[in-house]
Design a protein around this motif. Structure first.
Motif, mmCIF file in Angstrom:
data_model
loop_
_atom_site.group_PDB
_atom_site.id
_atom_site.type_symbol
_atom_site.label_atom_id
_atom_site.label_comp_id
_atom_site.label_asym_id
_atom_site.label_seq_id
_atom_site.Cartn_x
_atom_site.Cartn_y
_atom_site.Cartn_z
ATOM 1 N N HIS A 68 -48.560 2.349 30.490
ATOM 2 C CA HIS A 68 -48.761 2.151 29.060
ATOM 3 C C HIS A 68 -49.630 3.286 28.520
ATOM 4 C CE1 HIS A 68 -50.164 0.173 25.360
ATOM 5 N NE2 HIS A 68 -49.023 -0.507 25.455
ATOM 6 N N GLY A 69 -49.461 3.602 27.268
ATOM 7 C CA GLY A 69 -50.215 4.694 26.656
ATOM 8 C C GLY A 69 -51.718 4.499 26.716
ATOM 9 N N ASN A 70 -52.162 3.274 26.471
ATOM 10 C CA ASN A 70 -53.598 3.008 26.513
ATOM 11 C C ASN A 70 -54.148 3.133 27.928
ATOM 12 O OD1 ASN A 70 -53.434 2.520 23.823
ATOM 13 N ND2 ASN A 70 -53.668 0.307 23.954
ATOM 14 N N THR A 71 -53.354 2.755 28.910
ATOM 15 C CA THR A 71 -53.776 2.888 30.306
ATOM 16 C C THR A 71 -53.954 4.364 30.650
ATOM 17 O OG1 THR A 71 -52.555 0.894 30.870
ATOM 18 C CG2 THR A 71 -53.180 2.332 32.695
ATOM 19 N N ALA A 72 -53.021 5.196 30.222
ATOM 20 C CA ALA A 72 -53.114 6.632 30.484
ATOM 21 C C ALA A 72 -54.334 7.214 29.783
ATOM 22 C CB ALA A 72 -51.846 7.337 30.027
ATOM 23 N N SER A 73 -54.589 6.770 28.568
ATOM 24 C CA SER A 73 -55.751 7.249 27.826
ATOM 25 C C SER A 73 -57.041 6.881 28.544
ATOM 26 C CB SER A 73 -55.734 6.656 26.425
ATOM 27 O OG SER A 73 -56.830 7.106 25.683
ATOM 28 N N ARG A 74 -57.093 5.674 29.069
ATOM 29 C CA ARG A 74 -58.274 5.229 29.805
ATOM 30 C C ARG A 74 -58.466 6.067 31.078
ATOM 31 N NH1 ARG A 74 -56.855 0.219 30.444
ATOM 32 N NH2 ARG A 74 -56.189 0.397 32.605
ATOM 33 N N TYR A 75 -57.370 6.327 31.793
ATOM 34 C CA TYR A 75 -57.432 7.182 32.980
ATOM 35 C C TYR A 75 -57.992 8.559 32.617
ATOM 36 C CZ TYR A 75 -54.877 4.655 36.681
ATOM 37 O OH TYR A 75 -54.500 3.791 37.672
ATOM 38 N N LYS A 76 -57.436 9.169 31.570
ATOM 39 C CA LYS A 76 -57.848 10.513 31.179
ATOM 40 C C LYS A 76 -59.325 10.549 30.807
ATOM 41 C CE LYS A 76 -54.242 11.021 28.342
ATOM 42 N NZ LYS A 76 -53.296 11.630 27.381
ATOM 43 N N SER A 77 -59.768 9.538 30.082
ATOM 44 C CA SER A 77 -61.163 9.488 29.667
ATOM 45 C C SER A 77 -62.096 9.383 30.865
ATOM 46 C CB SER A 77 -61.368 8.295 28.730
ATOM 47 O OG SER A 77 -62.718 8.152 28.395
ATOM 48 N N ARG A 78 -61.789 8.475 31.771
ATOM 49 C CA ARG A 78 -62.661 8.276 32.926
ATOM 50 C C ARG A 78 -62.641 9.471 33.870
ATOM 51 N NH1 ARG A 78 -61.330 1.897 34.252
ATOM 52 N NH2 ARG A 78 -62.332 1.084 32.380
ATOM 53 N N LEU A 79 -61.446 10.057 34.063
ATOM 54 C CA LEU A 79 -61.343 11.203 34.958
ATOM 55 C C LEU A 79 -62.046 12.425 34.372
ATOM 56 C CD1 LEU A 79 -57.673 10.804 36.208
ATOM 57 C CD2 LEU A 79 -59.753 10.419 37.528
ATOM 58 N N SER A 80 -61.924 12.630 33.058
ATOM 59 C CA SER A 80 -62.581 13.781 32.441
ATOM 60 C C SER A 80 -64.093 13.641 32.541
ATOM 61 C CB SER A 80 -62.161 13.951 30.983
ATOM 62 O OG SER A 80 -62.634 12.873 30.204
ATOM 63 N N ALA A 81 -64.611 12.414 32.388
ATOM 64 C CA ALA A 81 -66.046 12.195 32.527
ATOM 65 C C ALA A 81 -66.508 12.532 33.944
ATOM 66 C CB ALA A 81 -66.399 10.755 32.182
ATOM 67 N N ARG A 82 -65.693 12.162 34.941
ATOM 68 C CA ARG A 82 -66.062 12.446 36.325
ATOM 69 C C ARG A 82 -65.986 13.937 36.630
ATOM 70 N NH1 ARG A 82 -63.030 8.558 40.357
ATOM 71 N NH2 ARG A 82 -64.222 9.810 41.819
ATOM 72 N N VAL A 83 -64.982 14.632 36.053
ATOM 73 C CA VAL A 83 -64.866 16.081 36.276
ATOM 74 C C VAL A 83 -66.027 16.799 35.612
ATOM 75 C CG1 VAL A 83 -63.492 18.118 35.725
ATOM 76 C CG2 VAL A 83 -62.369 16.089 36.624
ATOM 77 N N ASN A 84 -66.389 16.379 34.410
ATOM 78 C CA ASN A 84 -67.496 17.031 33.711
ATOM 79 C C ASN A 84 -68.842 16.778 34.391
ATOM 80 O OD1 ASN A 84 -65.824 18.098 31.769
ATOM 81 N ND2 ASN A 84 -66.038 16.347 30.396
ATOM 82 N N ALA A 85 -68.947 15.688 35.133
ATOM 83 C CA ALA A 85 -70.195 15.354 35.828
ATOM 84 C C ALA A 85 -70.387 16.208 37.089
ATOM 85 C CB ALA A 85 -70.220 13.881 36.197
ATOM 86 N N LEU A 86 -69.323 16.880 37.542
ATOM 87 C CA LEU A 86 -69.456 17.742 38.729
ATOM 88 C C LEU A 86 -70.361 18.932 38.415
ATOM 89 C CD1 LEU A 86 -65.792 17.867 40.065
ATOM 90 C CD2 LEU A 86 -67.700 16.649 41.077
ATOM 91 N N LYS A 87 -71.044 19.400 39.444
ATOM 92 C CA LYS A 87 -71.932 20.560 39.247
ATOM 93 C C LYS A 87 -71.297 21.834 39.736
ATOM 94 C CE LYS A 87 -75.992 17.712 39.624
ATOM 95 N NZ LYS A 87 -77.153 17.352 40.386
#
Length: 87
Positions: A68-87
């Motif tokens: 579902h579109g909202n599921t994909a949006s949630r995935y993208k949001s959470r994954l981008s937060a985790r990628v940005n948290a990398l050092k």
């Protein structure tokens, strides 16, 4: 087993669609796995490259009806937060 011609045709269509859906789902899961592995390594530059590919795979999965579109949006949001948290 189906006896009517229409039921036989339905069985053939279902088989083809099942194979296609399984391939699309597998492609998405593989992209997500690659991103998670890149994040575990801690390589931010590599993870960002894989992240863009994963977002593309998620968008294609939405178009194909795999998620579902909202599921994909949630995935993208959470994954981008985790990628940005990398050092």
């Amino acid at each position: 087993m189906a006896n009517h011609f229409s039921a036989l045709k339905r069985a053939r269509q279902t088989e083809k669609r099942s194979v296609r859906n399984r391939a699309n789902t597998s492609r998405l899961r593989g992209a997500l796995r690659q991103l998670r592995e890149a994040m575990v390594k801690g390589d931010k530059a590599g993870a960002e490259v894989v992240f863009r590919q994963t977002v593309s795979a998620l968008d294609k999965a939405v178009l194909k009806g795999v998620v579902h579109g909202n599921t994909a949006s949630r995935y993208k949001s959470r994954l981008s937060a985790r990628v940005n948290a990398l050092k």
